[in-house]
Design a protein around this motif. Structure first.
Motif, PDB file in Angstrom:
ATOM      1  N   CYS A  22      67.019  10.476   2.956  1.00  0.00           N
ATOM      2  CA  CYS A  22      66.612  11.441   3.653  1.00  0.00           C
ATOM      3  C   CYS A  22      66.875  11.157   5.407  1.00  0.00           C
ATOM      4  O   CYS A  22      67.661  12.280   6.037  1.00  0.00           O
ATOM      5  CB  CYS A  22      65.140  11.665   3.492  1.00  0.00           C
ATOM      6  SG  CYS A  22      64.421  13.113   4.532  1.00  0.00           S
ATOM      7  N   LYS A  65      60.341  11.531   2.221  1.00  0.00           N
ATOM      8  CA  LYS A  65      60.616  11.460   3.761  1.00  0.00           C
ATOM      9  C   LYS A  65      60.741   9.892   3.934  1.00  0.00           C
ATOM     10  O   LYS A  65      61.219   9.801   5.137  1.00  0.00           O
ATOM     11  CB  LYS A  65      59.603  12.264   4.577  1.00  0.00           C
ATOM     12  CG  LYS A  65      58.372  11.694   4.703  1.00  0.00           C
ATOM     13  CD  LYS A  65      57.596  12.403   5.759  1.00  0.00           C
ATOM     14  CE  LYS A  65      56.224  11.934   6.048  1.00  0.00           C
ATOM     15  NZ  LYS A  65      55.533  12.801   6.961  1.00  0.00           N
ATOM     16  N   CYS A  78      62.940  20.179   1.887  1.00  0.00           N
ATOM     17  CA  CYS A  78      62.981  19.215   3.349  1.00  0.00           C
ATOM     18  C   CYS A  78      63.455  19.830   4.502  1.00  0.00           C
ATOM     19  O   CYS A  78      64.650  20.262   4.475  1.00  0.00           O
ATOM     20  CB  CYS A  78      63.308  17.951   2.839  1.00  0.00           C
ATOM     21  SG  CYS A  78      63.399  16.711   4.253  1.00  0.00           S
TER      22      CYS A  78
END
Length: 145
Positions: free
Chosen positions: A37, A32, A15
């Motif tokens: 995150c 996401k 990521c």
């Protein structure tokens, strides 16, 4: 490493916000949207106190010196090398470098990359900055050519 969404063993992708590993676009899309995150990304974007150069080392282990360690000033010179800049415009070279960076076996990845003339040219350009040839070495090379 396990995919952050489905727990599949993977080392394909990370990521861009929090560096969590994932294995597919679907897993990334799911990840996401997770609050973890965005929280990690917010912490990373927060202003941080100035660090000394050794704290910015991108490895998980503290840097150590060996006879092959390149001094920081020489590494800084690499960013000003026009031949290197020109070579790095090549997407194939950038892809090779990314493969080496994430390779499970870095030695094997380097051995494979050294079979590519483009990578050899890149390595030579790096060496010209970090460890330039002496006049005697140039003369010897000219004799061999």
């Amino acid at each position: 490493m396990e995919c952050v969404s489905c727990a599949t063993i993977t080392d394909k992708y990370k990521c861009s916000k929090c560096l969590a590993p994932y294995c597919s676009v679907n897993c990334y899309k799911e990840h996401k949207t997770q609050p973890q995150c965005t929280e990690i990304a917010a912490v990373k974007q927060a202003p941080q106190p100035a660090k000394n150069v050794t704290e910015e080392e991108p490895t998980i282990y503290a840097p150590f010196s060996t006879e092959d360690t390149v001094p920081l000033d020489k590494l800084q010179q690499l960013k000003n090398s026009e031949p290197l800049r020109q070579l790095l415009h090549n997407p194939h070279l950038r892809a090779l470098l990314q493969q080496i960076d994430v390779a499970y076996n870095a030695n094997l990845a380097m051995t494979a990359a050294m079979q590519e003339p483009l990578f050899v040219e890149f390595a030579n350009a790096c060496l010209q900055v970090v460890e330039p040839m002496t006049d005697a070495e140039r003369a010897e090379l000219a004799l061999c050519s």
